[in-house]
Design an enzyme around this catalytic site. Structure first.
Site, PDB file in Angstrom:
ATOM      1  N   ASN A 253       1.033  -1.139   0.062  1.00 31.09           N
ATOM      2  CA  ASN A 253      -0.025   0.017  -0.019  1.00 31.09           C
ATOM      3  C   ASN A 253       0.969   1.127  -0.053  1.00 31.09           C
ATOM      4  O   ASN A 253       1.545   1.470   1.048  1.00 31.09           O
ATOM      5  CB  ASN A 253      -0.999   0.002   1.427  1.00 31.09           C
ATOM      6  CG  ASN A 253      -1.666   1.175   1.466  1.00 31.09           C
ATOM      7  OD1 ASN A 253      -1.779   1.995   0.553  1.00 31.09           O
ATOM      8  ND2 ASN A 253      -2.277   1.388   2.514  1.00 31.09           N
ATOM      9  N   TRP A 254       1.214   1.928  -1.112  1.00 29.71           N
ATOM     10  CA  TRP A 254       1.713   2.878  -1.165  1.00 29.71           C
ATOM     11  C   TRP A 254       1.323   4.260  -0.590  1.00 29.71           C
ATOM     12  O   TRP A 254       2.231   5.318  -0.590  1.00 29.71           O
ATOM     13  CB  TRP A 254       2.305   3.245  -2.699  1.00 29.71           C
ATOM     14  CG  TRP A 254       2.959   2.103  -3.418  1.00 29.71           C
ATOM     15  CD1 TRP A 254       3.257   1.034  -3.154  1.00 29.71           C
ATOM     16  CD2 TRP A 254       3.539   2.470  -4.687  1.00 29.71           C
ATOM     17  NE1 TRP A 254       4.092   0.185  -3.821  1.00 29.71           N
ATOM     18  CE2 TRP A 254       4.297   1.042  -5.203  1.00 29.71           C
ATOM     19  CE3 TRP A 254       3.680   3.196  -5.710  1.00 29.71           C
ATOM     20  CZ2 TRP A 254       4.871   0.851  -6.190  1.00 29.71           C
ATOM     21  CZ3 TRP A 254       4.277   3.051  -6.792  1.00 29.71           C
ATOM     22  CH2 TRP A 254       4.836   1.850  -7.236  1.00 29.71           C
ATOM     23  N   LYS A 255       0.200   4.257  -0.253  1.00 29.90           N
ATOM     24  CA  LYS A 255      -0.127   5.512   0.289  1.00 29.90           C
ATOM     25  C   LYS A 255      -0.206   6.904  -0.394  1.00 29.90           C
ATOM     26  O   LYS A 255      -0.362   6.467  -1.941  1.00 29.90           O
ATOM     27  CB  LYS A 255      -0.030   5.698   1.796  1.00 29.90           C
ATOM     28  CG  LYS A 255      -0.146   4.243   2.537  1.00 29.90           C
ATOM     29  CD  LYS A 255       0.151   4.539   4.090  1.00 29.90           C
ATOM     30  CE  LYS A 255       0.086   3.223   4.571  1.00 29.90           C
ATOM     31  NZ  LYS A 255       0.110   3.449   6.215  1.00 29.90           N
TER      32      LYS A 255
ATOM     33  N   HIS B 294      -9.398   1.059   4.924  1.00 29.51           N
ATOM     34  CA  HIS B 294      -8.145   1.349   5.623  1.00 29.51           C
ATOM     35  C   HIS B 294      -8.274   2.184   6.779  1.00 29.51           C
ATOM     36  O   HIS B 294      -9.137   3.437   6.634  1.00 29.51           O
ATOM     37  CB  HIS B 294      -6.938   2.035   4.559  1.00 29.51           C
ATOM     38  CG  HIS B 294      -5.799   1.897   5.343  1.00 29.51           C
ATOM     39  ND1 HIS B 294      -5.103   2.633   6.139  1.00 29.51           N
ATOM     40  CD2 HIS B 294      -4.762   1.061   5.004  1.00 29.51           C
ATOM     41  CE1 HIS B 294      -4.139   2.523   6.240  1.00 29.51           C
ATOM     42  NE2 HIS B 294      -3.722   1.573   5.852  1.00 29.51           N
TER      43      HIS B 294
ATOM     44  N   GLU C  35      -6.520   4.634   8.032  1.00 28.53           N
ATOM     45  CA  GLU C  35      -6.238   6.146   7.702  1.00 28.53           C
ATOM     46  C   GLU C  35      -7.633   6.824   6.853  1.00 28.53           C
ATOM     47  O   GLU C  35      -7.897   7.798   7.042  1.00 28.53           O
ATOM     48  CB  GLU C  35      -5.166   6.256   6.663  1.00 28.53           C
ATOM     49  CG  GLU C  35      -3.911   6.056   7.512  1.00 28.53           C
ATOM     50  CD  GLU C  35      -2.687   5.655   6.629  1.00 28.53           C
ATOM     51  OE1 GLU C  35      -2.723   5.629   5.238  1.00 28.53           O
ATOM     52  OE2 GLU C  35      -1.866   5.082   7.623  1.00 28.53           O
TER      53      GLU C  35
ATOM     54  N   GLU D 132      -4.998  -5.154  10.765  1.00 23.82           N
ATOM     55  CA  GLU D 132      -3.803  -4.020  10.811  1.00 23.82           C
ATOM     56  C   GLU D 132      -4.390  -2.734  12.132  1.00 23.82           C
ATOM     57  O   GLU D 132      -5.063  -2.210  12.026  1.00 23.82           O
ATOM     58  CB  GLU D 132      -4.141  -2.839   9.785  1.00 23.82           C
ATOM     59  CG  GLU D 132      -3.653  -3.447   8.285  1.00 23.82           C
ATOM     60  CD  GLU D 132      -3.184  -2.553   7.315  1.00 23.82           C
ATOM     61  OE1 GLU D 132      -2.069  -2.738   6.890  1.00 23.82           O
ATOM     62  OE2 GLU D 132      -3.754  -1.296   7.108  1.00 23.82           O
TER      63      GLU D 132
ATOM     64  N   GLY E  19       2.938   2.560  10.614  1.00 22.75           N
ATOM     65  CA  GLY E  19       3.643   3.432  10.461  1.00 22.75           C
ATOM     66  C   GLY E  19       4.433   3.886  11.689  1.00 22.75           C
ATOM     67  O   GLY E  19       4.995   5.076  11.698  1.00 22.75           O
TER      68      GLY E  19
ATOM     69  N   SER F  56       3.808  -2.045  10.303  1.00 19.65           N
ATOM     70  CA  SER F  56       5.204  -1.870  10.417  1.00 19.65           C
ATOM     71  C   SER F  56       5.724  -3.222  10.117  1.00 19.65           C
ATOM     72  O   SER F  56       6.849  -3.524  10.651  1.00 19.65           O
ATOM     73  CB  SER F  56       5.646  -1.562  11.952  1.00 19.65           C
ATOM     74  OG  SER F  56       5.171  -0.267  12.032  1.00 19.65           O
TER      75      SER F  56
ATOM     76  N   GLY G 194       2.983  -1.226   4.026  1.00 22.63           N
ATOM     77  CA  GLY G 194       3.073   0.091   3.870  1.00 22.63           C
ATOM     78  C   GLY G 194       4.372   0.955   3.323  1.00 22.63           C
ATOM     79  O   GLY G 194       5.086   0.581   2.472  1.00 22.63           O
ATOM     80  N   GLY G 195       5.232   1.604   4.396  1.00 23.62           N
ATOM     81  CA  GLY G 195       6.530   1.963   4.205  1.00 23.62           C
ATOM     82  C   GLY G 195       7.637   1.088   3.576  1.00 23.62           C
ATOM     83  O   GLY G 195       8.257   1.611   2.229  1.00 23.62           O
TER      84      GLY G 195
END
Ligand code: 13P
Length: 272
Positions: free
Chosen positions: A17-19, A115, A117, A187, A193, A233, A254-255
């Site tokens: 997930n590149w956000k 998600h 967010e 999640e 993050g 994470s 993610g990251g």
């Protein structure tokens, strides 16, 4: 018994997930490097596209603006494309929204729904998640449904209750069976993050609950066939703690998915 040993049909999945990261040009560069990194890790005897050889399914979810370029860059790699959200209507006066047919036209196969967010910053509710899931199912997009508790909810001992409510209300619109290709991503919000991943056994406990709830909704076979991912994470050095759990079939990353070497390493470990 729906958990325990991993059903042969559950192919491990690593989704990135590149956000809100990467322009069109950056996306093409990242994907070319990712394909090369996966190719380098191909087992000697395997042929076919890099990912097919890896034994795991790989999905990347770039921003909407980069989907077209991403689709072209992914041709022949075996990496599937996903989007990060969708609207529940096919078209209409919904400024700023994107519909399922638009994503299908961009060659998306997957879509992330609900998600945290989106829930936290954009007013997503269990009700809108349910509607978005319906649109994904109508158009053959495989949903990656996200659920997870906040730190306050975990501390108050409400994790299972929160996940149960999120999951059952999201899937209440499917009385006749699970949406095709459904994946559920657990999640925990506090792990996203923060560099503070959940413990493997805690994630397994929630994944087992999710599979049990799926069995209650859709039957044992559907529950045994549904992939459950962990997200929050995930890094190359902790992925095995999750992927070796009996009810965890991969990761929503993610990251670390923005770094091709890290993501390729995660793919390799998820595939083991
Ligand atoms: P991080 O891997 O950056 O914690 O993000 C997880 C996530 O939100 C994936 O959807």
């Amino acid at each position: 018994m729906v958990n325990g040993t991993r059903a042969a049909r559950r192919r491990p999945l690593a989704a990135g997930n590149w956000k809100m990261h990467r322009t069109r040009a950056e996306t093409v560069r990242l994907l070319k490097t990712l394909a090369a990194r996966l190719e380098e890790r191909r087992p000697a005897a395997a042929d076919g596209p890099p990912v097919a050889a890896a034994g795991a399914e790989v999905v990347v979810c770039p921003p909407f603006t980069a989907l077209g370029d991403a689709a072209r860059a992914l041709e022949g790699t075996g990496i599937a494309l996903g989007a990060q959200n969708l609207h529940w209507e096919d078209e209409g006066a919904y400024t700023g929204e994107i519909s399922a047919p638009m994503l299908v036209e961009c060659s998306c196969r997957y879509v992330i729904v609900g998600h945290s967010e989106r829930r936290q910053y954009f007013g997503e509710t269990n009700e809108t998640v349910r509607k978005r899931l319906g649109a994904a199912a109508r158009h053959g997009l495989h949903p990656i449904l996200c659920v997870g508790e906040t730190w306050e909810e975990r501390r108050a001992g409400r994790t299972k209750q929160v996940v149960r409510t999120q999951l059952t209300s999201a899937l209440a619109g499917f009385p006749d069976g699970a949406p095709a290709g459904l994946c559920v991503a657990y999640e925990p919000v506090w792990a996203i993050g923060t560099g503070q991943a959940a413990r493997g056994e805690d994630a397994q406990e929630v994944a087992a609950l999710i599979r049990q709830l799926l069995a209650g909704l859709f039957g044992d076979d559907a529950a045994a066939a549904t992939r459950i991912l962990y997200g929050g994470s995930v890094k190359p050095d902790n992925i095995l703690e999750f992927s070796r759990q009996p009810d965890i079939d991969g990761a929503l990353v993610g990251g670390a998915s923005l770094d091709p070497s890290s993501f390729a390493e995660i793919v390799e470990r998820v595939a083991r």
